[in-house]
Design an enzyme around this catalytic site. Structure first.
Site, mmCIF file in Angstrom:
data_model
loop_
_atom_site.group_PDB
_atom_site.id
_atom_site.type_symbol
_atom_site.label_atom_id
_atom_site.label_comp_id
_atom_site.label_asym_id
_atom_site.label_seq_id
_atom_site.Cartn_x
_atom_site.Cartn_y
_atom_site.Cartn_z
ATOM 1 N N GLY A 49 0.848 -1.177 0.000
ATOM 2 C CA GLY A 49 0.000 0.000 0.000
ATOM 3 C C GLY A 49 0.886 1.230 0.000
ATOM 4 O O GLY A 49 2.066 1.152 0.370
ATOM 5 N N GLN A 54 3.037 9.919 1.359
ATOM 6 C CA GLN A 54 4.327 9.244 1.138
ATOM 7 C C GLN A 54 4.961 9.613 -0.194
ATOM 8 O O GLN A 54 6.137 9.333 -0.416
ATOM 9 C CB GLN A 54 4.155 7.722 1.190
ATOM 10 C CG GLN A 54 3.817 7.208 2.573
ATOM 11 C CD GLN A 54 3.784 5.702 2.563
ATOM 12 O OE1 GLN A 54 2.776 5.106 2.227
ATOM 13 N NE2 GLN A 54 4.896 5.072 2.896
ATOM 14 N N CYS A 102 7.401 -0.231 6.207
ATOM 15 C CA CYS A 102 6.856 0.963 5.566
ATOM 16 C C CYS A 102 7.887 1.489 4.581
ATOM 17 O O CYS A 102 9.075 1.561 4.919
ATOM 18 C CB CYS A 102 6.544 2.009 6.637
ATOM 19 S SG CYS A 102 5.821 3.513 5.972
ATOM 20 N N LEU A 103 7.421 1.876 3.390
ATOM 21 C CA LEU A 103 8.359 2.388 2.385
ATOM 22 C C LEU A 103 9.013 3.692 2.838
ATOM 23 O O LEU A 103 10.073 4.052 2.347
ATOM 24 C CB LEU A 103 7.632 2.606 1.048
ATOM 25 C CG LEU A 103 7.036 1.345 0.400
ATOM 26 C CD1 LEU A 103 6.284 1.704 -0.863
ATOM 27 C CD2 LEU A 103 8.113 0.305 0.130
ATOM 28 N N HIS A 144 -2.942 0.924 8.634
ATOM 29 C CA HIS A 144 -1.617 1.506 8.361
ATOM 30 C C HIS A 144 -1.742 2.715 7.426
ATOM 31 O O HIS A 144 -1.146 3.775 7.678
ATOM 32 C CB HIS A 144 -0.720 0.413 7.759
ATOM 33 C CG HIS A 144 0.676 0.832 7.450
ATOM 34 N ND1 HIS A 144 1.774 0.295 8.089
ATOM 35 C CD2 HIS A 144 1.174 1.728 6.546
ATOM 36 C CE1 HIS A 144 2.877 0.852 7.596
ATOM 37 N NE2 HIS A 144 2.531 1.723 6.658
ATOM 38 N N GLU A 145 -2.546 2.577 6.370
ATOM 39 C CA GLU A 145 -2.665 3.664 5.384
ATOM 40 C C GLU A 145 -3.477 4.841 5.940
ATOM 41 O O GLU A 145 -3.119 5.995 5.706
ATOM 42 C CB GLU A 145 -3.279 3.155 4.071
ATOM 43 C CG GLU A 145 -2.509 2.027 3.385
ATOM 44 C CD GLU A 145 -1.028 2.312 3.168
ATOM 45 O OE1 GLU A 145 -0.649 3.496 3.062
ATOM 46 O OE2 GLU A 145 -0.247 1.345 3.121
ATOM 47 N N HIS A 148 -1.330 7.004 7.939
ATOM 48 C CA HIS A 148 -0.517 7.937 7.135
ATOM 49 C C HIS A 148 -1.295 9.211 6.812
ATOM 50 O O HIS A 148 -0.729 10.297 6.804
ATOM 51 C CB HIS A 148 -0.104 7.285 5.811
ATOM 52 C CG HIS A 148 1.140 6.455 5.898
ATOM 53 N ND1 HIS A 148 2.336 6.957 6.347
ATOM 54 C CD2 HIS A 148 1.387 5.165 5.547
ATOM 55 C CE1 HIS A 148 3.270 6.010 6.288
ATOM 56 N NE2 HIS A 148 2.711 4.902 5.812
HETATM 57 ZN ZN LIG Z 1 3.672 3.093 5.480
#
Ligand SMILES: [Zn+2]
Length: 183
Positions: A49, A54, A102-103, A144-145, A148
């Site tokens: 995701g 991000q 996480c990226l 998680h998203e 963000h």
């Molecule tokens: Zn993340």
């Protein structure tokens, strides 16, 4: 089609609450292109995701997909889902603790407790409302998203920071091949 630059932890955009996408702008070329670019960027970096903050765009927009993913080999498949202005309307009391990465927090993994089930609503990429009851890994990724979009990262949700590990040490010391990764 473009691979976007991913904001890393420390960039203020990751700590801001994102703005809702105005409903009249969802089908605009700029938002549609951002969605396509986010999907390409998620695929390029093997993410499950990615949220607009991000990629330095402070909009309430995220994309999720799990096909076969080398970063999460045991994760169940999730069809490509575009979440616009998502809202979690109910969460189960029961939680599950699983590994997250996480990226924007490159090279690390940590154990995060999350609600096992949730109810959520959002708009899809055509602006149509979606209402869903979600559980398991899909529910974890949504949490998680959505975090963000509110300026939070998974580190804020960890109950025990001693589980924080680099990816190489995760594979060496924590990963048990006989144990499902997200349980
Ligand atoms: Zn993340």
């Amino acid at each position: 089609m473009a691979i976007l630059k991913v904001a890393r932890l420390g960039h203020p955009v990751l700590r801001q609450a994102a703005k809702p996408v105005p409903s009249g702008e969802i089908t605009s070329p700029s938002i549609q292109r951002l969605i396509d670019d986010m999907i390409d960027t998620m695929h390029e970096y093997d993410g499950v995701g990615i949220a607009a903050p991000q990629v330095h765009q402070s909009w309430q927009l995220a994309v999720i997909e799990v096909a076969h993913n080398p970063r999460y080999p045991q994760a169940p498949e999730i069809p490509l889902t575009v979440l616009i202005n998502p809202e979690i309307t109910a969460r189960s009391e029961t939680t599950r603790t699983g590994w997250e990465g996480c990226l924007s927090v490159e090279g690390l993994r940590g154990q995060v407790p999350r609600s096992e089930q949730l109810s959520a609503r959002w708009l899809d990429r055509k602006g149509r409302p979606v209402q869903a009851e979600v559980q398991g890994f899909f529910a974890v990724v949504i949490q998680h998203e959505v975090d963000h979009l509110q300026g939070r990262v998974y580190l804020d949700r960890m109950a025990d920071l001693t589980t924080l590990t680099h990816l190489q040490e995760y594979e060496r010391f924590w990963l048990r091949p006989d144990e499902p990764e997200d349980d």
